[in-house]
Design a protein around this motif. Sequence first.
Motif, PDB file in Angstrom:
ATOM      1  N   GLN A 233       0.820  -1.213   0.000  1.00 18.52           N
ATOM      2  CA  GLN A 233       0.000   0.000   0.000  1.00 18.52           C
ATOM      3  C   GLN A 233       0.851   1.258   0.000  1.00 18.52           C
ATOM      4  OE1 GLN A 233      -2.438  -0.674   3.473  1.00 18.52           O
ATOM      5  NE2 GLN A 233      -4.123  -1.579   2.295  1.00 18.52           N
ATOM      6  N   ASN A 234       1.999   1.205   0.680  1.00 14.58           N
ATOM      7  CA  ASN A 234       2.869   2.367   0.771  1.00 14.58           C
ATOM      8  C   ASN A 234       3.936   2.414  -0.328  1.00 14.58           C
ATOM      9  OD1 ASN A 234       1.563   3.314   3.116  1.00 14.58           O
ATOM     10  ND2 ASN A 234       2.807   1.993   4.414  1.00 14.58           N
ATOM     11  N   ALA A 235       3.932   1.425  -1.192  1.00  8.86           N
ATOM     12  CA  ALA A 235       4.940   1.372  -2.250  1.00  8.86           C
ATOM     13  C   ALA A 235       4.573   2.323  -3.383  1.00  8.86           C
ATOM     14  CB  ALA A 235       5.068  -0.050  -2.783  1.00  8.86           C
ATOM     15  N   ASP A 236       5.583   2.879  -4.008  1.00 12.27           N
ATOM     16  CA  ASP A 236       5.395   3.779  -5.147  1.00 12.27           C
ATOM     17  C   ASP A 236       5.302   2.936  -6.415  1.00 12.27           C
ATOM     18  OD1 ASP A 236       5.224   5.934  -6.818  1.00 12.27           O
ATOM     19  OD2 ASP A 236       7.377   6.403  -6.753  1.00 12.27           O
ATOM     20  N   ILE A 237       4.146   2.337  -6.617  1.00 11.08           N
ATOM     21  CA  ILE A 237       3.936   1.456  -7.759  1.00 11.08           C
ATOM     22  C   ILE A 237       2.474   1.513  -8.160  1.00 11.08           C
ATOM     23  CG2 ILE A 237       3.424  -0.592  -6.373  1.00 11.08           C
ATOM     24  CD1 ILE A 237       4.989  -2.232  -8.453  1.00 11.08           C
ATOM     25  N   GLN A 238       2.199   1.333  -9.466  1.00  9.66           N
ATOM     26  CA  GLN A 238       0.829   1.307  -9.944  1.00  9.66           C
ATOM     27  C   GLN A 238       0.230  -0.060  -9.617  1.00  9.66           C
ATOM     28  OE1 GLN A 238       0.322   3.048 -14.035  1.00  9.66           O
ATOM     29  NE2 GLN A 238       2.563   2.921 -14.032  1.00  9.66           N
TER      30      GLN A 238
END
Length: 559
Positions: A233-238
Amino acid sequence: MRFSRCAGTSVRSNRCPAGAGCGSAPFRMSPFPVDFRASLGRGLALILSCGSRRRFIAKSLAANLGGQRVRSRCLCGAAAAAGASSSIRGPNHGQEGQCSGTGVAQYDVAVVGGGMVGMAFACSLASMPLTKNLNIAIIDSNPALVNGIRINKEDPPDPRVSTITPATISMFRDIGAWQYLQQYRHAYFDKMQVWDYTGLGYTRYHARDVDKDSLGCVVENKVLQSSLLLCIQNADIQKKIFPSRLVSMSLNPGLKSKRMDGISPEISRGDLTKLQLNDGTCLYAKLVVGADGSKSQVRELAGFKTTGWNYSQNAIICTVEHASENRCAWQRFLPAGPIALLPVGDNFSNIVWTMNPKEALDRKSMTEADFVKTVNHALDHGFGPHPTSSLLGNGNFFSWFRAGVVTSGDGGFEIPPKVLKLASERMVFPLSLRHANDYVSKHVALIGDAAHTVHPLAGQGVNLGFGDAFALSRVIGEAIAVGMDIGEVSLLKKYEAERKPANIAMMAILDGFQKAYSVDFGPLNILRAAGLHAANYISPLKRRIISYASGEQRLPLFS
């Protein structure tokens, strides 16, 4: 094109069950299916080298891993047809219809199964520079993935736990999930004691034997799941989570697609897989990853065959409480199966007790006081005496192996801490061994229990799954670096070639231990005791065993 399989085929039967529709002729199946014996033999030969059967198995596997493809003897699921367009439907295909909405979403990777292994795979993709730009769909009907997983730190530990190896802990740190896990209860252990109910042998392992701080960490499954969910959820990913269930997969739908960021400017939907969910949602993906457990829908729909058998054993699991904190992992082999006592933090431990199905049901239904009494009986003086080192002369027989080698020493046999009361419900589940003959096909890959299930006696199952997840994400990163299609079979076979031998070796070792300790026979009891003493007193062997069990050595013992 539709595919079917033999549902519920038992390894004890002589034919597929009536009505399964496979049309197979009657055949004789031994407890070790012939072709899977070839795959498992090398690992079994490493630990159980006696007898003509095991010599035959070892020779078979040597040829098999040299280039032969693993094949199943009798499962009736057909492999997916290559090349031509095909529609693969599940048993609920009557729910299918037109896709809902005005457009159909496209993703680079669709992960079917948002459990621990599926989430670890997604987090691994999010953590690497080469894969963090991928667009990921996670498909799982568990509402907790959308609503969040609530954990009350004051509650007793949940009985469903996993033993995480140092290698897995290191990978969790690399993907950024360990920082979330540390906020909740978990228990490191630096000692382990394994012994035999006959009183003839035991062995003790200590982290100091390999210059480590711990041998592993026991964590509740819901804590692992919550930590991985927070990580993604906190990852910078689509990414997008679909709270639905997979109904069908269609390969090579043959339409044109729009530009997909992170892959190529123009691709054909003929290079994608179409997924339809039970709520009517449709989506396309370059790669579908089946992380949906031992009853994998992806594995079934893609036509992967499996080989294996059911053990005539169930496992009963629960949380128990002691007067003080337990810091050691204990495992005792009993006539009906092993019992393990694993620390889970505070004054709590987890019980994993393997026995025949009738005994499991009886112990699940008995009163709490009677159950606690039987647990203490099984962990202490029940079924046989406490072991001593006298069988092999207090280890002097092995002393010439230890010259100049410093270890933690034997330390003597210890009695496990006494269980005071039950702290959770008792849960029972059947045990089996299953292995997918192939892990990959075009656009599809299996990881975790979707590819393999093992006996829980060493707590290695989930670690094998995490190993799959991290290996597949790494292979995808390597493909993107050279501009390859992430759904190509030639690429995915690199992942299979890396993971299949390691998984088969561990499966063989665990199955070998299960079978070796299922027989109460005088000469075999002495051989087992000798093996435990050897592991206790031969320092190089002990270090090898610890390194392999910790996930730091790829293949067992002497590789």
